[in-house]
Design an enzyme around this catalytic site. Structure first.
Site, mmCIF file in Angstrom:
data_model
loop_
_atom_site.group_PDB
_atom_site.id
_atom_site.type_symbol
_atom_site.label_atom_id
_atom_site.label_comp_id
_atom_site.label_asym_id
_atom_site.label_seq_id
_atom_site.Cartn_x
_atom_site.Cartn_y
_atom_site.Cartn_z
ATOM 1 N N TYR A 46 0.823 -1.206 0.000
ATOM 2 C CA TYR A 46 0.000 0.000 0.000
ATOM 3 C C TYR A 46 0.855 1.253 0.000
ATOM 4 O O TYR A 46 2.082 1.195 0.197
ATOM 5 C CB TYR A 46 -0.964 0.001 1.193
ATOM 6 N N ARG A 92 8.190 4.135 -4.716
ATOM 7 C CA ARG A 92 8.260 3.096 -3.671
ATOM 8 C C ARG A 92 7.257 1.972 -3.945
ATOM 9 O O ARG A 92 7.545 0.802 -3.699
ATOM 10 C CB ARG A 92 8.023 3.696 -2.287
ATOM 11 N N ARG A 147 -7.974 -20.771 -2.186
ATOM 12 C CA ARG A 147 -6.899 -20.428 -1.255
ATOM 13 C C ARG A 147 -5.746 -21.409 -1.413
ATOM 14 O O ARG A 147 -5.958 -22.621 -1.369
ATOM 15 C CB ARG A 147 -7.413 -20.470 0.188
ATOM 16 N N LYS A 203 6.480 -2.160 1.806
ATOM 17 C CA LYS A 203 5.323 -1.564 2.496
ATOM 18 C C LYS A 203 4.109 -2.485 2.360
ATOM 19 O O LYS A 203 3.206 -2.230 1.551
ATOM 20 C CB LYS A 203 5.048 -0.160 1.930
ATOM 21 N N GLU A 245 11.827 1.896 14.375
ATOM 22 C CA GLU A 245 10.961 2.991 13.917
ATOM 23 C C GLU A 245 9.692 2.999 14.759
ATOM 24 O O GLU A 245 9.519 2.142 15.630
ATOM 25 C CB GLU A 245 10.641 2.827 12.425
ATOM 26 N N LEU A 286 11.036 0.857 7.146
ATOM 27 C CA LEU A 286 10.447 1.360 5.905
ATOM 28 C C LEU A 286 11.234 2.598 5.450
ATOM 29 O O LEU A 286 11.598 3.438 6.283
ATOM 30 C CB LEU A 286 8.982 1.738 6.123
HETATM 31 N N1 PMP Z 1 7.667 3.391 9.006
HETATM 32 C C1 PMP Z 1 6.521 2.697 9.031
HETATM 33 C C2 PMP Z 1 6.507 1.366 9.721
HETATM 34 C C3 PMP Z 1 5.360 3.202 8.435
HETATM 35 O O1 PMP Z 1 4.233 2.486 8.452
HETATM 36 C C4 PMP Z 1 5.405 4.482 7.826
HETATM 37 C C5 PMP Z 1 4.188 5.093 7.199
HETATM 38 N N2 PMP Z 1 3.458 4.237 6.441
HETATM 39 C C6 PMP Z 1 6.623 5.189 7.833
HETATM 40 C C7 PMP Z 1 7.730 4.610 8.424
HETATM 41 C C8 PMP Z 1 6.737 6.541 7.185
HETATM 42 O O2 PMP Z 1 6.782 6.442 5.798
HETATM 43 P P1 PMP Z 1 6.251 7.642 4.874
HETATM 44 O O3 PMP Z 1 7.036 8.849 5.261
HETATM 45 O O4 PMP Z 1 6.546 7.190 3.507
HETATM 46 O O5 PMP Z 1 4.804 7.793 5.174
#
Ligand code: PMP
Length: 287
Positions: A33, A52, A101, A151, A183, A207
């Protein structure tokens, strides 16, 4: 108010949009996503999100469902139809459904990915009261899988982390692996010492935030020092400031970690400044 959403080529009222129960996004979290923010009715850093998305799809051997130009068109059309001035566009691509499935991926020649987009109206996204107050975070163990650079829609543990934070009277959780912060549940994490911004380097552990890339660029342009390295929760608690970045909250000051107030417990100097620069610059470049 009923939204108009996009599902596999059609614009539909949200209560008429459907996806198969055999969709692998539903059965196996087999999907990726993106979330793109909207300011002044325009998309912030669409290019970064599109790049991305293409990378996430490639890493999972998924077909690219549509061109970047067509994707932009759908984003813009949804923003227009739903009258979004400030808010978000959520995009999800799953491996689709071959009508049953099975752990093995279906043949991409015969099974198309499912594409879903919808908007979220968020007035006050830029002028956020939460950003003026700053966020309180707790630390939790990072027990997610090893490809956090992709993602994916596997967001159960981040959701659980958010609930742990809420239960503790806080706003979010920072995840820690082998003693170092990876994070936040849905954002990248930073600490500030003097004029230096410290954040974990890019790898499969986190991410690769689109907001992170822009904010670090603006920080360097503003003559701030940027150090991409691991840091511990103890180092964070002793920092002058901390903050997070994400497409949905831009730059968010963090004022407390595990009950320890940073500085005077209010947003410091660096994070609000970076938030201001980010919003100003990205507004100018929005499409
Ligand atoms: N880390 C994680 C685990 C996230 O879910 C997100 C946002 N989806 C981010 C970092 C930040 O990424 P972005 O700046 O691309 O929204």
């Amino acid at each position: 108010m009923s939204r108009t959403v996009y599902v596999n080529g059609d614009y539909l009222p949200e209560n008429e949009a459907t996806i198969s129960i055999f969709d692998r996004g539903f059965l196996m979290a087999d999907g990726v996503y993106e979330v793109t923010s909207v300011l002044d009715g325009k998309l912030i850093d669409f290019e970064g999100h599109a790049v991305r998305l293409a990378r996430s799809l490639k890493e999972l051997d998924m077909k690219t469902p549509m061109s970047k130009e067509d994707l932009l068109e759908v984003h813009r059309e949804l923003v227009r139809i739903n009258g979004i001035e400030e808010g978000l566009v959520y995009l999800q691509v799953t491996r689709g459904s071959d009508g049953d499935r099975d752990f093995a991926f279906p043949d991409p020649e015969t099974t198309d990915p499912s594409v879903v987009l919808f908007t979220q109206n968020k007035p006050g996204l830029a002028d956020s009261p939460a950003a003026k107050k700053g966020a309180k975070v707790i630390s939790i163990e990072d027990i997610r899988w090893g490809r956090r650079d992709i993602k994916t829609v596997q967001l159960l543990y981040p959701s659980m982390g958010k609930m742990m934070a809420k239960k503790a009277g806080c706003d979010d959780a920072w995840m820690v692996e082998d003693g170092y912060v990876t994070e936040g549940t849905s954002n990248n994490a930073y600490i500030v010492k003097g004029n230096r911004i410290i954040t974990r380097a890019l790898s499969n552990d986190i991410l690769h935030g689109i907001t992170r890339a822009a904010v670090l660029r603006f920080a360097r342009e503003a003559q701030m020092e940027v150090e991409e390295r691991n840091f511990t929760i103890d180092e964070a608690k002793a920092a002058d400031e901390a903050f997070t970045t994400s497409a949905s909250a831009f730059v968010m000051p963090v004022v407390e970690i595990d009950g320890v107030a940073l500085g005077d417990g209010k947003p410091g100097r660096v994070a609000p400044r970076l938030r201001e620069i980010y919003i100003d610059e990205m507004r100018k470049a929005a499409i």
